[in-house]
Design an enzyme around this catalytic site. Structure first.
Site, PDB file in Angstrom:
ATOM      1  N   SER A 209      21.873 -23.595  42.881  1.00 25.82           N
ATOM      2  CA  SER A 209      22.716 -24.728  43.290  1.00 25.82           C
ATOM      3  C   SER A 209      22.696 -25.825  42.219  1.00 25.82           C
ATOM      4  O   SER A 209      21.743 -25.921  41.427  1.00 25.82           O
ATOM      5  CB  SER A 209      22.212 -25.279  44.620  1.00 25.82           C
ATOM      6  OG  SER A 209      20.873 -25.701  44.458  1.00 25.82           O
TER       7      SER A 209
ATOM      8  N   GLU B  49      12.878 -16.537  46.698  1.00 25.21           N
ATOM      9  CA  GLU B  49      11.892 -16.220  47.742  1.00 25.21           C
ATOM     10  C   GLU B  49      12.572 -15.669  48.999  1.00 25.21           C
ATOM     11  O   GLU B  49      11.906 -15.086  49.853  1.00 25.21           O
ATOM     12  CB  GLU B  49      11.053 -17.460  48.076  1.00 25.21           C
ATOM     13  CG  GLU B  49      11.804 -18.665  48.650  1.00 25.21           C
ATOM     14  CD  GLU B  49      12.490 -19.530  47.585  1.00 25.21           C
ATOM     15  OE1 GLU B  49      12.747 -19.035  46.471  1.00 25.21           O
ATOM     16  OE2 GLU B  49      12.774 -20.706  47.897  1.00 25.21           O
TER      17      GLU B  49
ATOM     18  N   PHE C 116      19.564 -16.541  45.688  1.00 29.33           N
ATOM     19  CA  PHE C 116      19.454 -15.472  46.683  1.00 29.33           C
ATOM     20  C   PHE C 116      20.662 -14.548  46.716  1.00 29.33           C
ATOM     21  O   PHE C 116      20.572 -13.439  47.242  1.00 29.33           O
ATOM     22  CB  PHE C 116      19.240 -16.076  48.088  1.00 29.33           C
ATOM     23  CG  PHE C 116      20.506 -16.587  48.729  1.00 29.33           C
ATOM     24  CD1 PHE C 116      21.394 -15.710  49.346  1.00 29.33           C
ATOM     25  CD2 PHE C 116      20.830 -17.940  48.712  1.00 29.33           C
ATOM     26  CE1 PHE C 116      22.569 -16.180  49.923  1.00 29.33           C
ATOM     27  CE2 PHE C 116      21.994 -18.408  49.285  1.00 29.33           C
ATOM     28  CZ  PHE C 116      22.873 -17.516  49.893  1.00 29.33           C
TER      29      PHE C 116
ATOM     30  N   LYS D  12      11.357 -14.834  38.143  1.00 27.94           N
ATOM     31  CA  LYS D  12      10.988 -15.462  39.422  1.00 27.94           C
ATOM     32  C   LYS D  12      12.191 -15.259  40.349  1.00 27.94           C
ATOM     33  O   LYS D  12      13.174 -15.985  40.275  1.00 27.94           O
ATOM     34  CB  LYS D  12      10.706 -16.958  39.207  1.00 27.94           C
ATOM     35  CG  LYS D  12       9.797 -17.594  40.227  1.00 27.94           C
ATOM     36  CD  LYS D  12      10.320 -17.614  41.644  1.00 27.94           C
ATOM     37  CE  LYS D  12      11.360 -18.674  41.920  1.00 27.94           C
ATOM     38  NZ  LYS D  12      11.953 -18.529  43.289  1.00 27.94           N
TER      39      LYS D  12
ATOM     40  N   GLU E 235      30.493 -27.795  48.146  1.00 27.74           N
ATOM     41  CA  GLU E 235      30.334 -26.335  48.166  1.00 27.74           C
ATOM     42  C   GLU E 235      29.869 -25.932  49.564  1.00 27.74           C
ATOM     43  O   GLU E 235      28.833 -26.402  50.039  1.00 27.74           O
ATOM     44  CB  GLU E 235      29.301 -25.897  47.125  1.00 27.74           C
ATOM     45  CG  GLU E 235      29.098 -24.390  47.122  1.00 27.74           C
ATOM     46  CD  GLU E 235      28.139 -23.891  46.047  1.00 27.74           C
ATOM     47  OE1 GLU E 235      27.110 -24.541  45.811  1.00 27.74           O
ATOM     48  OE2 GLU E 235      28.430 -22.836  45.459  1.00 27.74           O
TER      49      GLU E 235
ATOM     50  N   CYS F  17      29.245 -17.340  43.900  1.00 28.83           N
ATOM     51  CA  CYS F  17      29.573 -18.562  43.167  1.00 28.83           C
ATOM     52  C   CYS F  17      31.015 -18.505  42.683  1.00 28.83           C
ATOM     53  O   CYS F  17      31.557 -19.496  42.225  1.00 28.83           O
ATOM     54  CB  CYS F  17      28.619 -18.763  42.001  1.00 28.83           C
ATOM     55  SG  CYS F  17      28.834 -17.529  40.742  1.00 28.83           S
TER      56      CYS F  17
END
Ligand code: NAD
Length: 493
Positions: free
Chosen positions: A230, A180, A153, A177, A386, A285
């Site tokens: 992740s 979402e 995301f 893809k 994280e 990240c």
């Protein structure tokens, strides 16, 4: 009465509602809680349609000369420039980062298109005459077929571009893809891709979540999968796709440390460290999550970073002067606040508390202000997990050796940074730090498009990373040809 749009997929050059989806998720503006759209969880049937379209398109696309294929990317580059502001605004609306950060993100996306325009050079093979007398050998690169990317995301505009331009320029056909949580940016980008006139089936967009991903991982005609997200999901995707015989590259999570030596320029270091820890609300990240101060750096850095954190302007990323937006959703906000509490329970002191802020006009938004924990236990959970939010943990150590040992003890290896004015310290750090992206007086060591995005350890599963020559290698298979031609040919002429 407002109607909420249900997002279509883009398959075989056509926008189409997902006829088979039974589940839909709301796409929510994280600053305002407004519902922006609904995204379908496309089931396997739609993945199958996208793959069928991509397989059919591959036959012609791979025969299209590379120099011709990149013409579509030149067109795309121009369209992305033309719609730059609008795309950046869409990123801010669905993802929350500031408009300036969103523009930076789109700039990085465009740079990857620019680099992939060099595919006619980058895709070349090698050859050697006379490997034995009269025998020549060559290595050529050919596309794989259908490939797919599964995206996170936090960079809805940039991350698909670590892969897509290279995949199609090298002659593959492609399926995206998106996350979402943030599917709107890719909708807009696919409208631009459509305008380039790319042959139908070369690029396809399938919205969805786990069910959709599993269909991609199991489809026998998808040859290669790129993933960014992740670490637990990266590990899962790497294993399942590899077990299905696919080529896979999975970029995972991170826990990025910065080391501050006493000879660092503290004013510059603080500014850069704050941008790294709190930029994009810590949802990068490559966000700094731990700052390790060595010897006398402790006091000056701690005071300066606390001041900077308190003064950061938090709000809706579209508003002027805002320096940090919300985190992606309520679940994320709760998780981050729980981790802050856990840090306190593990013995850390809360130097700057950003929990439960009151952001006037945006009471429904998922806001956390910059937070700093000090005297963090290096072996505690908070120093290892994280957080993916605007939280910086301070740890103090006596020597650079201790600091590097702590850096190298972590499970992740996405990035590590050193702040110093000593070339010798910098070299030692560059040499010894176990991370794939190293910053020296840099807080977000993001590789440019012409370098690979080089995560290590549990930040990466695979061997070839996204971007540049790694992407070219990932999306091509080598073919070696050994040739001998009988020498009696001349008699025929
Ligand atoms: P995520 O792992 O939750 O989701 C990423 C993608 O995987 C989404 O498209 C999602 O639909 C899909 N997915 C989620 N759970 C799944 C499951 N169980 N099975 C199959 N598919 C699943 O990641 P996120 O929260 O969207 O993104 C944030 C994470 O991404 C952070 O950990 C961050 O460090 C990482 N990240 C890494 C890099 C890098 O280059 N290393 C870059 C950006 C983000």
């Amino acid at each position: 009465m407002s109607t909420i749009q249900t997002l279509p997929n883009y398959i075989n050059g056509r926008w189409c509602a997902s006829p088979n989806a039974t589940d839909y998720l709301d796409v929510i503006n994280p600053a305002t809680a407004e519902i922006l759209a609904q995204v379908p969880i496309s089931p396997a049937a739609e993945v199958n349609q996208a793959v069928a379209a991509a397989v059919a398109a591959f036959a012609t696309w791979r025969r299209t000369p590379a120099a011709e294929r990149v013409q579509y990317l030149f067109k795309l580059k121009n369209l992305l420039e033309e719609h730059y502001e609008d795309l950046a605004q869409t990123i801010t609306i669905e993802c929350g980062k500031t408009w300036a950060e969103s523009k930076g993100e789109m700039r990085r996306a465009i740079e990857n298109v620019e680099v992939a325009c060099g595919i006619p050079m980058m895709m070349q093979g090698t050859n050697l005459e006379d490997i034995a007398t009269g025998i020549d050998e060559m290595m050529i690169r050919q596309p794989l077929g259908v490939a797919a990317v599964i995206c996170p995301f936090n960079f809805p505009g940039m991350i698909p571009f670590w892969f897509l331009p290279y995949a199609i320029a090298t002659g593959n056909t492609y399926i995206v893809k998106p996350s979402e949580k943030v599917p709107l940016t890719m909708q807009k980008i696919f409208h631009l891709l459509d305008k380039t006139g790319l042959p139908k089936g070369v690029i396809n967009l399938v919205n969805g979540a786990k069910e959709t991903v599993d269909a991609i991982l199991d489809h026998p005609q998808i040859r290669a999968i790129s993933f960014v997200g992740s670490t637990p999901v990266a590990r899962y995707i790497y294993s399942r796709a590899a077990a299905n015989g696919k080529r896979v590259q999975c970029q995972g999570g991170a826990k990025n440390p910065l080391i501050v030596l006493p000879d660092a320029d503290i004013e510059m270091t603080t500014r850069i460290a704050a941008d790294s820890a709190f930029g994009c609300a810590g949802q990068r990240c490559l966000a700094a999550s731990i700052a390790i101060t060595v010897a006398d750096a402790r006091h000056s850095f701690t005071e300066a970073i606390a001041e900077t954190a308190k003064n950061r302007v938090v709000g809706n990323g579209l508003d002027k002067g805002v320096e940090m937006g919300p985190v992606i959703d309520g679940r994320s906000k709760n998780r981050i606040e729980e981790l802050i509490q856990q840090g306190i329970e593990e013995g850390a002191d809360l130097l700057v508390d950003g929990r439960q802020p009151n952001i006037s006009g945006y009471e429904q938004g998922n806001f956390i202000r910059p937070t700093i924990l000090q005297n963090v236990n290096p072996s505690g959970e908070i120093a290892r997990t994280e957080i993916f939010g605007p939280v910086l943990s301070l740890i103090h150590l006596d020597t650079i050796d201790d600091a590097i040992a702590l850096v190298n003890s972590g499970q992740y290896g996405n990035m590590a940074c050193l702040f110093t004015s000593s070339g010798a310290a910098a070299r030692k750090f560059r040499y010894e730090a176990e991370a794939g992206n190293i910053g020296i007086n840099i807080g977000v060591a993001a590789p440019m498009a012409f370098f690979p995005f080089s995560g290590w350890k549990e930040s990466f599963f695979g061997d070839l990373h996204g971007q540049s020559n790694h992407a070219v290698e990932f999306f091509t298979q080598t073919k070696v040809v050994v040739e001998r031609w009988p020498s009696n040919w001349s008699r025929q002429f």
